[in-house]
Write a protein that holds these residues in place. Structure first.
Motif, PDB file in Angstrom:
ATOM      1  N   CYS A  19      40.580  41.439  42.497  1.00  0.00           N
ATOM      2  CA  CYS A  19      39.344  41.028  42.493  1.00  0.00           C
ATOM      3  C   CYS A  19      38.373  41.886  40.952  1.00  0.00           C
ATOM      4  O   CYS A  19      37.592  41.298  40.389  1.00  0.00           O
ATOM      5  CB  CYS A  19      38.679  41.603  43.928  1.00  0.00           C
ATOM      6  SG  CYS A  19      36.928  41.552  43.500  1.00  0.00           S
ATOM      7  N   LYS A  23      36.342  39.595  38.398  1.00  0.00           N
ATOM      8  CA  LYS A  23      34.672  39.465  38.293  1.00  0.00           C
ATOM      9  C   LYS A  23      34.511  39.702  37.143  1.00  0.00           C
ATOM     10  O   LYS A  23      33.447  39.536  36.514  1.00  0.00           O
ATOM     11  CB  LYS A  23      34.662  40.952  39.161  1.00  0.00           C
ATOM     12  CG  LYS A  23      32.857  40.951  39.383  1.00  0.00           C
ATOM     13  CD  LYS A  23      33.075  42.399  40.119  1.00  0.00           C
ATOM     14  CE  LYS A  23      31.598  42.770  39.949  1.00  0.00           C
ATOM     15  NZ  LYS A  23      31.042  43.922  41.109  1.00  0.00           N
ATOM     16  N   SER A  27      34.062  36.116  37.001  1.00  0.00           N
ATOM     17  CA  SER A  27      32.977  36.513  36.912  1.00  0.00           C
ATOM     18  C   SER A  27      32.449  35.360  37.730  1.00  0.00           C
ATOM     19  O   SER A  27      31.292  34.525  39.109  1.00  0.00           O
ATOM     20  CB  SER A  27      31.429  35.559  36.499  1.00  0.00           C
ATOM     21  OG  SER A  27      31.526  35.362  34.675  1.00  0.00           O
ATOM     22  N   TYR A  29      33.886  36.602  42.384  1.00  0.00           N
ATOM     23  CA  TYR A  29      33.179  38.123  43.435  1.00  0.00           C
ATOM     24  C   TYR A  29      34.807  37.488  44.760  1.00  0.00           C
ATOM     25  O   TYR A  29      33.803  36.203  45.186  1.00  0.00           O
ATOM     26  CB  TYR A  29      32.106  38.345  43.675  1.00  0.00           C
ATOM     27  CG  TYR A  29      32.201  39.430  44.208  1.00  0.00           C
ATOM     28  CD1 TYR A  29      32.674  40.778  43.899  1.00  0.00           C
ATOM     29  CD2 TYR A  29      31.478  39.089  46.071  1.00  0.00           C
ATOM     30  CE1 TYR A  29      32.002  42.540  45.012  1.00  0.00           C
ATOM     31  CE2 TYR A  29      31.317  39.976  47.465  1.00  0.00           C
ATOM     32  CZ  TYR A  29      31.631  41.012  46.342  1.00  0.00           C
ATOM     33  OH  TYR A  29      31.481  42.412  47.132  1.00  0.00           O
TER      34      TYR A  29
END
Length: 248
Positions: A19, A23, A27, A29
């Motif tokens: 994760c 992110k 980019s 989530y």
């Protein structure tokens, strides 16, 4: 409980790392709820293919079920086994032993009549090898000794399932023992008998002789009166018909 707890921690760290990387570099989530769902799914898939041999406590099982985990537990069932004497003729029990696998190895076997009397037994040291080589050589030596002394074998037993299945499928299990395996197969075909599987608890005399061969590092043939003292106990137990308990 320990297996699932460890697996969950590893998955938790892995999912958080994925994760974080997603992110930072993509980019994208993923919510905490989605991470939790993925971990539960991964654990459920993992434990579907695992059969545990020990049942956890009722409290631990309740916790696992709260999270949706249902481990499969197969408890061992006791089985009564004993040496079965032949109905007629002579029975041959053989076994191999190895200290290290590979390492110093030896084989042993005994010929007994329907009354359970030991007609002949042997303990041969084979030098460096593995347990399968010792099993095959012990079988070949036992059959040759029986033919040499004129005993009519009607049944042969070994606690090595690999060895038994190799003769059922007529396929040598290892090139290292191919010469003795072919010799044993030829002798079995001449006698019109097959090698049957026996649990170790029902093969105690041969097992003790094989271990004795590894320890003494000698090649010896025994009668009932000269058999090593360490082997006399299993002989008496088998002859008396006393059973042993095996967990399956």
């Amino acid at each position: 409980m320990g297996f699932i707890a460890t697996y969950v921690v590893l998955l938790l760290l892995w999912e958080i790392w994925k994760c974080r990387c997603a992110k930072r570099f993509d980019s994208t989530y993923k919510s905490v709820g989605k991470i939790t769902v993925d971990i539960r799914y991964a654990v459920s898939v993992a434990i579907q293919g695992v059969i545990f041999k020990h049942e956890c406590s009722a409290n631990s099982l309740a916790i696992l079920r709260t999270f949706g985990f249902k481990p499969t537990v197969k408890l061992k069932v006791p089985k009564i086994v004993r040496w079965i004497p032949p109905k007629h003729g002579v029975c041959l029990n053989i076994d191999g032993a190895c200290k290290g696998n590979p390492g110093p190895c030896g084989g042993g076997g005994c010929l007994r009549n329907p009354a359970g009397d030991v007609l002949l037994s042997f303990a041969f040291f084979y030098g460096h090898g593995d347990s399968l080589l010792a099993e095959v050589r012990a079988l070949a030596d036992g059959l040759r000794l029986a033919a040499l002394h004129g005993f009519h074998i009607t049944s042969v037993y070994s606690d090595s399932l690999i060895l038994v299945q190799s003769f059922i499928h007529d396929k040598c299990p290892s090139w290292k023992c191919s010469w003795w395996w072919r010799l044993a197969r030829s002798l079995l075909q001449q006698l019109h008998v097959c090698v049957a599987h026996s649990f170790r608890e029902a093969n105690r005399v041969a097992d003790t002789l094989a271990s004795y061969a590894c320890d003494s590092q000698e090649r010896s043939i025994y009668s009932l009166s000269t058999i090593p003292i360490i082997c006399k106990g299993p002989v008496v137990l088998d002859k008396s018909g006393l059973p042993s308990v095996r967990l399956l």
